[in-house]
Write a protein that holds these residues in place. Structure first.
Motif, PDB file in Angstrom:
ATOM      1  N   LEU A 529       1.474 -11.177   3.345  1.00  0.00           N
ATOM      2  CA  LEU A 529       0.639 -11.315   4.545  1.00  0.00           C
ATOM      3  C   LEU A 529       1.461 -11.613   5.790  1.00  0.00           C
ATOM      4  CD1 LEU A 529      -2.333 -13.451   3.088  1.00  0.00           C
ATOM      5  CD2 LEU A 529      -2.337 -11.015   3.627  1.00  0.00           C
ATOM      6  N   TYR A 530       2.571 -12.341   5.627  1.00  0.00           N
ATOM      7  CA  TYR A 530       3.384 -12.761   6.774  1.00  0.00           C
ATOM      8  C   TYR A 530       4.855 -12.431   6.483  1.00  0.00           C
ATOM      9  CZ  TYR A 530      -0.867 -15.370   7.802  1.00  0.00           C
ATOM     10  OH  TYR A 530      -2.174 -15.728   8.048  1.00  0.00           O
ATOM     11  N   PRO A 531       5.213 -11.170   6.571  1.00  0.00           N
ATOM     12  CA  PRO A 531       6.578 -10.759   6.222  1.00  0.00           C
ATOM     13  C   PRO A 531       7.652 -11.305   7.165  1.00  0.00           C
ATOM     14  CG  PRO A 531       5.345  -8.926   7.171  1.00  0.00           C
ATOM     15  CD  PRO A 531       4.360 -10.017   6.936  1.00  0.00           C
ATOM     16  N   ASP A 532       7.291 -11.681   8.381  1.00  0.00           N
ATOM     17  CA  ASP A 532       8.278 -12.169   9.350  1.00  0.00           C
ATOM     18  C   ASP A 532       8.461 -13.679   9.312  1.00  0.00           C
ATOM     19  OD1 ASP A 532       8.687  -9.573  10.259  1.00  0.00           O
ATOM     20  OD2 ASP A 532       7.042  -9.718  11.714  1.00  0.00           O
ATOM     21  N   ALA A 533       7.773 -14.369   8.424  1.00  0.00           N
ATOM     22  CA  ALA A 533       7.860 -15.829   8.364  1.00  0.00           C
ATOM     23  C   ALA A 533       9.131 -16.269   7.653  1.00  0.00           C
ATOM     24  CB  ALA A 533       6.640 -16.393   7.644  1.00  0.00           C
ATOM     25  N   VAL A 534       9.469 -17.561   7.822  1.00  0.00           N
ATOM     26  CA  VAL A 534      10.583 -18.159   7.084  1.00  0.00           C
ATOM     27  C   VAL A 534      10.000 -19.166   6.092  1.00  0.00           C
ATOM     28  CG1 VAL A 534      12.273 -17.852   8.915  1.00  0.00           C
ATOM     29  CG2 VAL A 534      10.902 -19.934   8.862  1.00  0.00           C
ATOM     30  N   TYR A 535      10.779 -19.447   5.048  1.00  0.00           N
ATOM     31  CA  TYR A 535      10.280 -20.300   3.970  1.00  0.00           C
ATOM     32  C   TYR A 535      11.289 -21.428   3.738  1.00  0.00           C
ATOM     33  CZ  TYR A 535       7.089 -16.457   3.329  1.00  0.00           C
ATOM     34  OH  TYR A 535       6.127 -15.500   3.548  1.00  0.00           O
ATOM     35  N   VAL A 536      10.771 -22.678   3.834  1.00  0.00           N
ATOM     36  CA  VAL A 536      11.657 -23.840   3.747  1.00  0.00           C
ATOM     37  C   VAL A 536      11.017 -24.913   2.871  1.00  0.00           C
ATOM     38  CG1 VAL A 536      12.620 -23.420   6.043  1.00  0.00           C
ATOM     39  CG2 VAL A 536      10.662 -24.971   5.782  1.00  0.00           C
ATOM     40  N   ALA A 537      11.853 -25.866   2.478  1.00  0.00           N
ATOM     41  CA  ALA A 537      11.398 -27.100   1.832  1.00  0.00           C
ATOM     42  C   ALA A 537      12.096 -28.229   2.575  1.00  0.00           C
ATOM     43  CB  ALA A 537      11.735 -27.106   0.348  1.00  0.00           C
ATOM     44  N   ALA A 538      11.368 -28.887   3.482  1.00  0.00           N
ATOM     45  CA  ALA A 538      11.989 -29.849   4.390  1.00  0.00           C
ATOM     46  C   ALA A 538      12.649 -31.002   3.638  1.00  0.00           C
ATOM     47  CB  ALA A 538      10.947 -30.382   5.369  1.00  0.00           C
ATOM     48  N   ARG A 539      12.006 -31.523   2.622  1.00  0.00           N
ATOM     49  CA  ARG A 539      12.571 -32.665   1.890  1.00  0.00           C
ATOM     50  C   ARG A 539      13.845 -32.276   1.144  1.00  0.00           C
ATOM     51  NH1 ARG A 539       9.672 -37.177   1.966  1.00  0.00           N
ATOM     52  NH2 ARG A 539       7.427 -37.078   2.422  1.00  0.00           N
ATOM     53  N   GLU A 540      13.880 -31.057   0.622  1.00  0.00           N
ATOM     54  CA  GLU A 540      15.047 -30.604  -0.146  1.00  0.00           C
ATOM     55  C   GLU A 540      16.061 -29.858   0.714  1.00  0.00           C
ATOM     56  OE1 GLU A 540      15.251 -31.598  -3.191  1.00  0.00           O
ATOM     57  OE2 GLU A 540      13.233 -32.483  -3.106  1.00  0.00           O
ATOM     58  N   ARG A 541      15.746 -29.688   2.008  1.00  0.00           N
ATOM     59  CA  ARG A 541      16.614 -28.978   2.961  1.00  0.00           C
ATOM     60  C   ARG A 541      16.927 -27.555   2.493  1.00  0.00           C
ATOM     61  NH1 ARG A 541      19.201 -32.705   6.602  1.00  0.00           N
ATOM     62  NH2 ARG A 541      18.550 -34.839   6.115  1.00  0.00           N
ATOM     63  N   ILE A 542      15.908 -26.892   1.978  1.00  0.00           N
ATOM     64  CA  ILE A 542      16.049 -25.507   1.516  1.00  0.00           C
ATOM     65  C   ILE A 542      15.644 -24.559   2.644  1.00  0.00           C
ATOM     66  CG2 ILE A 542      15.204 -23.791  -0.148  1.00  0.00           C
ATOM     67  CD1 ILE A 542      14.711 -26.085  -2.095  1.00  0.00           C
ATOM     68  N   GLY A 543      16.426 -23.520   2.874  1.00  0.00           N
ATOM     69  CA  GLY A 543      16.097 -22.499   3.860  1.00  0.00           C
ATOM     70  C   GLY A 543      16.427 -22.862   5.284  1.00  0.00           C
ATOM     71  N   PHE A 544      17.235 -23.914   5.505  1.00  0.00           N
ATOM     72  CA  PHE A 544      17.485 -24.386   6.859  1.00  0.00           C
ATOM     73  C   PHE A 544      18.385 -23.447   7.656  1.00  0.00           C
ATOM     74  CE2 PHE A 544      16.459 -29.194   6.967  1.00  0.00           C
ATOM     75  CZ  PHE A 544      15.181 -28.909   6.527  1.00  0.00           C
ATOM     76  N   GLU A 545      19.361 -22.823   7.015  1.00  0.00           N
ATOM     77  CA  GLU A 545      20.268 -21.955   7.756  1.00  0.00           C
ATOM     78  C   GLU A 545      19.517 -20.774   8.356  1.00  0.00           C
ATOM     79  OE1 GLU A 545      23.378 -20.869   9.746  1.00  0.00           O
ATOM     80  OE2 GLU A 545      23.297 -22.710   8.533  1.00  0.00           O
ATOM     81  N   THR A 546      18.640 -20.173   7.541  1.00  0.00           N
ATOM     82  CA  THR A 546      17.824 -19.066   8.051  1.00  0.00           C
ATOM     83  C   THR A 546      16.920 -19.550   9.172  1.00  0.00           C
ATOM     84  OG1 THR A 546      17.828 -18.025   5.865  1.00  0.00           O
ATOM     85  CG2 THR A 546      16.123 -17.320   7.413  1.00  0.00           C
ATOM     86  N   LEU A 547      16.349 -20.737   9.000  1.00  0.00           N
ATOM     87  CA  LEU A 547      15.452 -21.288  10.020  1.00  0.00           C
ATOM     88  C   LEU A 547      16.193 -21.497  11.334  1.00  0.00           C
ATOM     89  CD1 LEU A 547      12.773 -22.509  10.940  1.00  0.00           C
ATOM     90  CD2 LEU A 547      13.493 -24.692   9.927  1.00  0.00           C
ATOM     91  N   ARG A 548      17.392 -22.045  11.286  1.00  0.00           N
ATOM     92  CA  ARG A 548      18.154 -22.293  12.522  1.00  0.00           C
ATOM     93  C   ARG A 548      18.418 -20.990  13.272  1.00  0.00           C
ATOM     94  NH1 ARG A 548      21.160 -25.771   8.919  1.00  0.00           N
ATOM     95  NH2 ARG A 548      20.757 -27.978   9.379  1.00  0.00           N
ATOM     96  N   GLN A 549      18.833 -19.962  12.546  1.00  0.00           N
ATOM     97  CA  GLN A 549      19.130 -18.688  13.194  1.00  0.00           C
ATOM     98  C   GLN A 549      17.875 -18.050  13.780  1.00  0.00           C
ATOM     99  OE1 GLN A 549      22.209 -17.804  13.811  1.00  0.00           O
ATOM    100  NE2 GLN A 549      22.872 -19.650  12.683  1.00  0.00           N
ATOM    101  N   ARG A 550      16.769 -18.176  13.055  1.00  0.00           N
ATOM    102  CA  ARG A 550      15.512 -17.603  13.576  1.00  0.00           C
ATOM    103  C   ARG A 550      15.023 -18.373  14.800  1.00  0.00           C
ATOM    104  NH1 ARG A 550      12.357 -14.535  10.138  1.00  0.00           N
ATOM    105  NH2 ARG A 550      11.042 -14.316  11.997  1.00  0.00           N
ATOM    106  N   LEU A 551      15.237 -19.684  14.829  1.00  0.00           N
ATOM    107  CA  LEU A 551      14.862 -20.471  16.011  1.00  0.00           C
ATOM    108  C   LEU A 551      15.690 -20.055  17.212  1.00  0.00           C
ATOM    109  CD1 LEU A 551      14.423 -24.096  14.561  1.00  0.00           C
ATOM    110  CD2 LEU A 551      12.647 -22.655  15.563  1.00  0.00           C
ATOM    111  N   LEU A 552      16.958 -19.816  16.993  1.00  0.00           N
ATOM    112  CA  LEU A 552      17.842 -19.397  18.082  1.00  0.00           C
ATOM    113  C   LEU A 552      17.410 -18.045  18.625  1.00  0.00           C
ATOM    114  CD1 LEU A 552      20.297 -20.555  19.518  1.00  0.00           C
ATOM    115  CD2 LEU A 552      21.753 -19.252  17.954  1.00  0.00           C
ATOM    116  N   ALA A 553      17.009 -17.138  17.718  1.00  0.00           N
ATOM    117  CA  ALA A 553      16.557 -15.811  18.155  1.00  0.00           C
ATOM    118  C   ALA A 553      15.205 -15.880  18.852  1.00  0.00           C
ATOM    119  CB  ALA A 553      16.477 -14.874  16.946  1.00  0.00           C
ATOM    120  N   LEU A 554      14.419 -16.927  18.539  1.00  0.00           N
ATOM    121  CA  LEU A 554      13.066 -17.049  19.097  1.00  0.00           C
ATOM    122  C   LEU A 554      13.095 -17.295  20.600  1.00  0.00           C
ATOM    123  CD1 LEU A 554       9.985 -17.327  18.355  1.00  0.00           C
ATOM    124  CD2 LEU A 554      10.403 -19.799  18.220  1.00  0.00           C
ATOM    125  N   VAL A 555      14.099 -18.067  21.058  1.00  0.00           N
ATOM    126  CA  VAL A 555      14.139 -18.451  22.472  1.00  0.00           C
ATOM    127  C   VAL A 555      15.317 -17.816  23.197  1.00  0.00           C
ATOM    128  CG1 VAL A 555      12.911 -20.598  22.103  1.00  0.00           C
ATOM    129  CG2 VAL A 555      15.400 -20.555  21.841  1.00  0.00           C
TER     130      VAL A 555
END
Length: 555
Positions: A529-555
């Motif tokens: 349903l949401y192919p452009d989303a990112v997937y993370v687990a905040a407590r386990e710090r999973i998926g953070f590298e992808t999240l950081r890069q996507r945040l940088l591209a967002l702005v």
């Protein structure tokens, strides 16, 4: 003359006088009744050709006389002493019934709703009030005695078989009452109930027209809200209706069921899953005899508990006063109409009008302070913009993990808890991102107040200074709790609130959180349903590298 309750139309002056004289009777404190008093009731009831109820306190004084059965003459809940589940109300009812008849469930339910010490039903002889024509003396054939039972019993009441009146008169009434209250006290102590701990019955109305959320999801969320506010849910009641009852939301029969459940469970608060009008709240409280609140009041209470900063407390107080002001109407016994001209002159300013005017002055002052807060936040944002550091506002449904995420990304110490609306005050922290070319980029992440289905308008208005952090941000990070069963409706709720904001926010990145708690089927559905989303687990710090890069591209 003392008030005679019920339908007195058509009664003769002499009959009214006989009823009024009942108020002068005094019964022994250790006896349920006397034979003389019971026979006198039977005689009057026969003469009236109608059932009769008398209510007597523990001093033996008749405090209420009514024409009709117990469920027709019962004392209004708000006029009864409120001792809770550990005591009876200190009033017994002695009532007459027709010949050959048995106490009905309606009579016994009235006893439970009032928490009466006891209910004594006098069954009249064949000369009772069913025989028309008058002139009969009226005598008691047999009597039935009913009283409440402690929680956990198979039935909320005990009803005796038919008893001879002379036998019943000799029973030690005080010993019966004291024994019952000892049992109630034992139950109450065993529950270890805190006096400040609300015991709550949730009420849901299923009209089949709930938007986004089904009735089960709404009530589950309301239960979480109640738990967050510090209450305990004892029972959940649902009624299906095509539309809400204009006076009481639910039907009259369901209102009585709620009152019955409140008495048997020892509840002290009723919470509805929808907003109530002031008139509906007033009607429900009068009929149930307990405080009644709606979903908005629960959320406001949570906000009041959570607000830590001066700005947060200011905004919460503004929201509470805006909610309370229209609900002052009708709380006074009499309302004067101030002004000029015919029909507007009254006895002067009532307490209600004084309170309303005081609240209005406070509202105006708070509104001015919120405007100043709004201007201050605007200046702060302008300073950040001068530094040309892009900002990303973290939004999402309450308890989606926004604060946990900002803590993990920026090593911040924002308060986190597995509760709804754990944090209210916006927090801005720097996020430094290492680029592939060895340089570093910087973002400002702002944690905002959580959203919820049908966020109360009073909160949206009061927290506009905070919510502007969303509209003024360069981009939004929409955090979703993918482990929640209703994650799809939560996405729609957040998008709906953002869509109603006056200023359109910047681009949005969808981040599904709590990846470590999600089943594979749910994950596959979200990805489709949401192919452009990112997937993370905040407590386990999973998926953070992808999240950081996507945040940088967002702005």
């Amino acid at each position: 003359m003392d008030t005679i309750h019920g339908n007195i139309q058509g009664l003769k002056p002499n009959q009214l006088k006989q009823l009024g004289r009942l108020y002068q009777q005094r019964l022994p404190q250790d006896r349920l009744t006397t034979a003389e008093f019971a026979q006198r009731l039977a005689a009057i009831s026969t003469d009236l050709n109608q059932p009769l109820c008398t209510y007597i306190n523990r001093r033996g004084q008749v405090i209420r006389v009514g024409i009709g059965f117990p469920h027709q003459t019962q004392i209004p809940p708000l006029e009864l002493p409120r001792y809770g589940a550990k005591r009876l109300c200190g009033i017994r009812c002695i009532a007459t019934n027709g010949p050959g008849t048995f106490p009905s469930e309606a009579h016994l339910t009235a006893m439970v709703l009032q928490r009466l010490d006891a209910l004594m039903m006098l069954t009249l002889t064949g000369q009772g009030f069913e025989r028309r024509g008058g002139g009969a003396t009226g005598y008691v054939d047999v009597a039935y005695l009913a009283h409440l039972l402690p929680q956990g019993a198979d039935s909320p009441w005990s009803l005796s078989p038919a008893i001879d009146l002379d036998t019943l008169v000799e029973q030690d009434f005080l010993a019966l009452v004291e024994g019952l209250e000892t049992e109630f006290e034992r139950d109450f102590t065993g529950q270890d109930v805190d006096q400040d701990h609300d015991r709550i019955i949730l009420i849901g109305l299923d009209t089949g027209e709930q938007k986004g959320q089904g009735i089960a999801d709404r009530l589950q969320e309301l239960s979480r809200l109640v738990d967050t506010a510090g209450g305990e849910v004892l029972e959940t009641v649902i009624q299906k209706r095509s539309r809400p009852h204009p006076q009481t939301v639910v039907g009259a029969g369901k209102v009585q069921d709620i009152a019955m459940a409140a008495q048997t469970l020892g509840a002290n608060l009723i919470v509805f899953d929808r907003d109530l009008s002031p008139a509906q709240t007033r009607n429900l409280e009068q009929r149930i005899g307990l405080r009644v609140v709606d979903r908005t009041e629960v959320i406001l209470d949570i906000f009041a508990q959570r607000a830590q900063s001066q700005a947060g407390k200011l905004q919460v107080e503004l929201a509470q006063l805006e909610y309370q002001l229209p609900r002052l109407t009708g709380r006074g016994q009499a309302m004067s109409r101030l002004g000029g001209g015919i029909g507007t002159r009254g006895p002067g300013e009532t307490k209600l009008e004084t309170e309303r005017r005081t609240i209005q002055r406070r509202l105006n002052r708070l509104q001015k302070e919120v405007n100043e807060l709004q201007a201050h936040r605007s200046r702060m944002r302008q300073q950040r913009q001068k530094q040309e550091v892009p900002t990303v506002a973290i939004v999402g449904y309450t308890n989606a993990g926004k604060s946990t995420l900002i803590n993990a990304l920026t090593n911040a110490t924002v308060y986190t808890a597995d509760q709804l609306f754990a944090t209210l005050d916006p927090t801005t922290r720097r996020l430094v991102i290492d680029n592939e070319d060895g340089t570093r980029s910087m973002l400002l992440l702002t944690d905002t107040v959580g959203f919820i289905h049908e966020l109360p308008p009073a909160l949206i208005d009061a927290f506009r200074a905070t919510l502007e952090e969303v509209t003024e941000a360069d981009g939004l990070l929409h955090v979703v709790d993918l482990s929640h069963p209703a994650w799809q409706s939560q996405i729609k709720a957040v998008e709906g609130i953002i869509g109603e904001m006056e200023i359109t926010p910047g681009p949005t990145l969808l981040a599904f959180n709590k990846l470590d708690q999600v089943e594979s089927e749910t994950l596959e559905l979200a990805k489709s349903l949401y192919p452009d989303a990112v997937y993370v687990a905040a407590r386990e710090r999973i998926g953070f590298e992808t999240l950081r890069q996507r945040l940088l591209a967002l702005v």
